[in-house]
Design an enzyme around this catalytic site. Structure first.
Site, PDB file in Angstrom:
ATOM      1  N   PRO A   2       0.826  -1.302   0.306  1.00  0.00           N
ATOM      2  CA  PRO A   2      -0.031  -0.034  -0.211  1.00  0.00           C
ATOM      3  C   PRO A   2       0.781   1.079   0.065  1.00  0.00           C
ATOM      4  O   PRO A   2       1.452   1.520   0.861  1.00  0.00           O
ATOM      5  CB  PRO A   2      -0.780  -0.171   1.206  1.00  0.00           C
ATOM      6  CG  PRO A   2      -0.365  -1.296   2.000  1.00  0.00           C
ATOM      7  CD  PRO A   2       0.982  -1.878   1.019  1.00  0.00           C
ATOM      8  N   GLU A   3       0.779   1.979  -1.044  1.00  0.00           N
ATOM      9  CA  GLU A   3       1.450   3.409  -1.045  1.00  0.00           C
ATOM     10  C   GLU A   3       0.185   4.296  -0.703  1.00  0.00           C
ATOM     11  O   GLU A   3      -1.057   3.741  -0.694  1.00  0.00           O
ATOM     12  CB  GLU A   3       2.124   3.772  -2.345  1.00  0.00           C
ATOM     13  CG  GLU A   3       3.402   2.784  -2.500  1.00  0.00           C
ATOM     14  CD  GLU A   3       4.588   3.107  -3.574  1.00  0.00           C
ATOM     15  OE1 GLU A   3       4.357   4.219  -3.907  1.00  0.00           O
ATOM     16  OE2 GLU A   3       5.152   2.337  -4.047  1.00  0.00           O
ATOM     17  N   LYS A  52       0.100   7.421   4.278  1.00  0.00           N
ATOM     18  CA  LYS A  52      -0.279   5.943   4.192  1.00  0.00           C
ATOM     19  C   LYS A  52      -1.097   5.518   5.675  1.00  0.00           C
ATOM     20  O   LYS A  52      -1.381   4.244   5.841  1.00  0.00           O
ATOM     21  CB  LYS A  52       1.121   5.268   4.424  1.00  0.00           C
ATOM     22  CG  LYS A  52       1.901   5.192   3.098  1.00  0.00           C
ATOM     23  CD  LYS A  52       3.255   4.698   3.066  1.00  0.00           C
ATOM     24  CE  LYS A  52       4.052   4.911   1.872  1.00  0.00           C
ATOM     25  NZ  LYS A  52       5.480   4.746   1.902  1.00  0.00           N
ATOM     26  N   ARG A 138       2.894  14.963  12.136  1.00  0.00           N
ATOM     27  CA  ARG A 138       4.012  14.436  11.976  1.00  0.00           C
ATOM     28  C   ARG A 138       4.272  14.245  10.536  1.00  0.00           C
ATOM     29  O   ARG A 138       5.493  13.952   9.957  1.00  0.00           O
ATOM     30  CB  ARG A 138       4.390  13.001  12.687  1.00  0.00           C
ATOM     31  CG  ARG A 138       4.399  12.801  14.007  1.00  0.00           C
ATOM     32  CD  ARG A 138       4.850  11.441  14.525  1.00  0.00           C
ATOM     33  NE  ARG A 138       4.782  10.351  13.628  1.00  0.00           N
ATOM     34  CZ  ARG A 138       3.639   9.402  14.022  1.00  0.00           C
ATOM     35  NH1 ARG A 138       3.164   9.814  15.252  1.00  0.00           N
ATOM     36  NH2 ARG A 138       3.551   8.363  13.421  1.00  0.00           N
ATOM     37  N   ASN A 179       7.793   2.953  -2.582  1.00  0.00           N
ATOM     38  CA  ASN A 179       9.054   2.501  -2.964  1.00  0.00           C
ATOM     39  C   ASN A 179       8.692   2.442  -4.505  1.00  0.00           C
ATOM     40  O   ASN A 179       9.827   2.567  -5.429  1.00  0.00           O
ATOM     41  CB  ASN A 179       9.492   1.088  -2.631  1.00  0.00           C
ATOM     42  CG  ASN A 179      10.794   0.825  -2.774  1.00  0.00           C
ATOM     43  OD1 ASN A 179      11.612   1.854  -2.931  1.00  0.00           O
ATOM     44  ND2 ASN A 179      11.216  -0.406  -2.953  1.00  0.00           N
ATOM     45  N   ARG A 292      15.057   0.438   1.697  1.00  0.00           N
ATOM     46  CA  ARG A 292      14.290  -0.345   0.715  1.00  0.00           C
ATOM     47  C   ARG A 292      15.017  -0.348  -0.489  1.00  0.00           C
ATOM     48  O   ARG A 292      15.900   0.580  -0.873  1.00  0.00           O
ATOM     49  CB  ARG A 292      12.856   0.583   0.443  1.00  0.00           C
ATOM     50  CG  ARG A 292      12.283   1.105   1.487  1.00  0.00           C
ATOM     51  CD  ARG A 292      11.602   0.053   2.057  1.00  0.00           C
ATOM     52  NE  ARG A 292      10.636  -0.954   1.393  1.00  0.00           N
ATOM     53  CZ  ARG A 292       9.898  -1.688   1.815  1.00  0.00           C
ATOM     54  NH1 ARG A 292       9.452  -2.127   2.985  1.00  0.00           N
ATOM     55  NH2 ARG A 292       9.226  -2.637   0.939  1.00  0.00           N
TER      56      ARG A 292
END
Length: 304
Positions: A2-3, A52, A138, A179, A292
């Site tokens: 999941p992006e 996300k 954040r 990624n 990654r």
DNA sequence: AGGTGATGGTCAC
DNA sequence: TGACCCTCACCTG
């Protein structure tokens, strides 16, 4: 996985299925039993995605906070015989019976017509409004949110010695890019992934951001990451009907390949290490950045 | 039957 | 930087 596009698509699916209803929440697997009991029987106001992260607001300022992590999935399914095909959801089991949970279902949200099963999430918790706000605070700007301010990311990037490939994966800099989008967006603009943020030109950042604004909504609409120009053109030209794309066998598990009707899964560089670059024929490279695997073309993406 | 990787992130050192 | 968490599809044998 999941992006960000997966989470925004999921928020839309959850709203379509549950907004304004009073669903029953349970934890068939047991690990979220207390939280499910706490939220169960409250009106579900709205689901929303930030990067996300997924937040679902229930009556009484009670929130569900979900992060799918690398392997999580949240399947939304219509299961009533009557409503099986409405609202674009995959048809459920005939007969209208609530399907039994399959596998380790941490959380199930169910009404008489829809069911959503959450598996493998790294975060599944009840949160207060203050806790939700703290998570959002954040995060860097999310290209999929209308109010996102790209300058906020730019101010971090332009003073950083870290590589642009590292920075793009930092959710405090930019929220929602993962990624696949990282490698692909850098290739699309021929940006050297190792270039420090402080050496990125403003025009380059503006182009990257503008491109995310183009690509990520396509990802939301199709439930699939599309980055190759010919496929983008196909989608933009309207030759591709997103309604023909099943959300999946069981709803929105967007990272699983669509079994029928999806555009061919094809990228410029992602997971193509050792294969020839589609533009120059040079061997696609791979290296670990920010924990990654980064993929890039060492010839196309040099000194930019 | 067992091992591995995967679009993510956190925490301890 | 490395260990670890979460689940399941897809290998290997």
């Amino acid at each position: 996985m999941p992006e960000g596009h997966t989470l925004h698509r999921l928020a839309g699916s959850l709203n379509g299925a549950f907004a304004g209803t009073v669903p029953t929440l349970s934890s068939p697997q047991g690990r979220f039993a207390d939280g499910a009991a706490y939220l169960s029987g409250r009106e579900l106001h709205e689901a929303a995605a930030w990067g996300k992260h997924l937040f679902v607001e229930f009556a009484g300022e009670a929130h569900l906070h979900v992060h799918l992590g690398l392997i999580g999935a949240f399947d939304v399914t219509a299961y009533s015989a009557r409503g099986g095909d409405d609202e674009g959801y995959a048809a459920g089991s005939p007969g209208g019976a609530l399907p039994p949970p399959v596998g380790a279902v941490r959380l199930r949200i169910a009404t008489g017509t829809h069911v959503a099963d959450l598996r493998g999430a790294t975060v599944c918790e009840v949160a207060t409004t203050q806790e939700v706000d703290a998570v959002i605070a954040r995060l860097g700007p999310d290209p999929l949110r209308a109010d996102a301010d790209p300058d906020r990311a730019w101010r971090r990037i332009v003073k950083s010695p870290r590589s642009i490939a590292d920075l793009l994966m930092d959710q405090a800099v930019l929220a929602g890019v993962g990624n696949v989008y990282r490698s692909e967006i850098l290739f699309r603009h021929r940006v050297d992934p190792w270039r420090p943020g402080r050496d990125i030109r403003p025009v380059t950042w503006r182009a990257l951001w503008r491109d995310l604004l183009l690509l990520m909504p396509i990802g939301v609409q199709l439930g699939q990451i599309i980055t190759m120009s010919d496929q983008v053109e196909t989608v933009l030209a309207g030759d591709f009907d997103p309604a023909a794309v099943p959300t999946s066998p069981t709803g929105v598990s967007a990272w699983r390949p669509n079994p029928h009707g999806a555009l061919e899964r094809r990228y410029y560089v992602y997971k193509r290490q050792g294969e020839p670059c589609r533009v120059c024929g040079s061997r696609v490279r791979m290296a670990e950045v920010a924990g990654r695997n980064l993929y890039w073309c060492g010839r196309c993406q040099r000194r930019r």
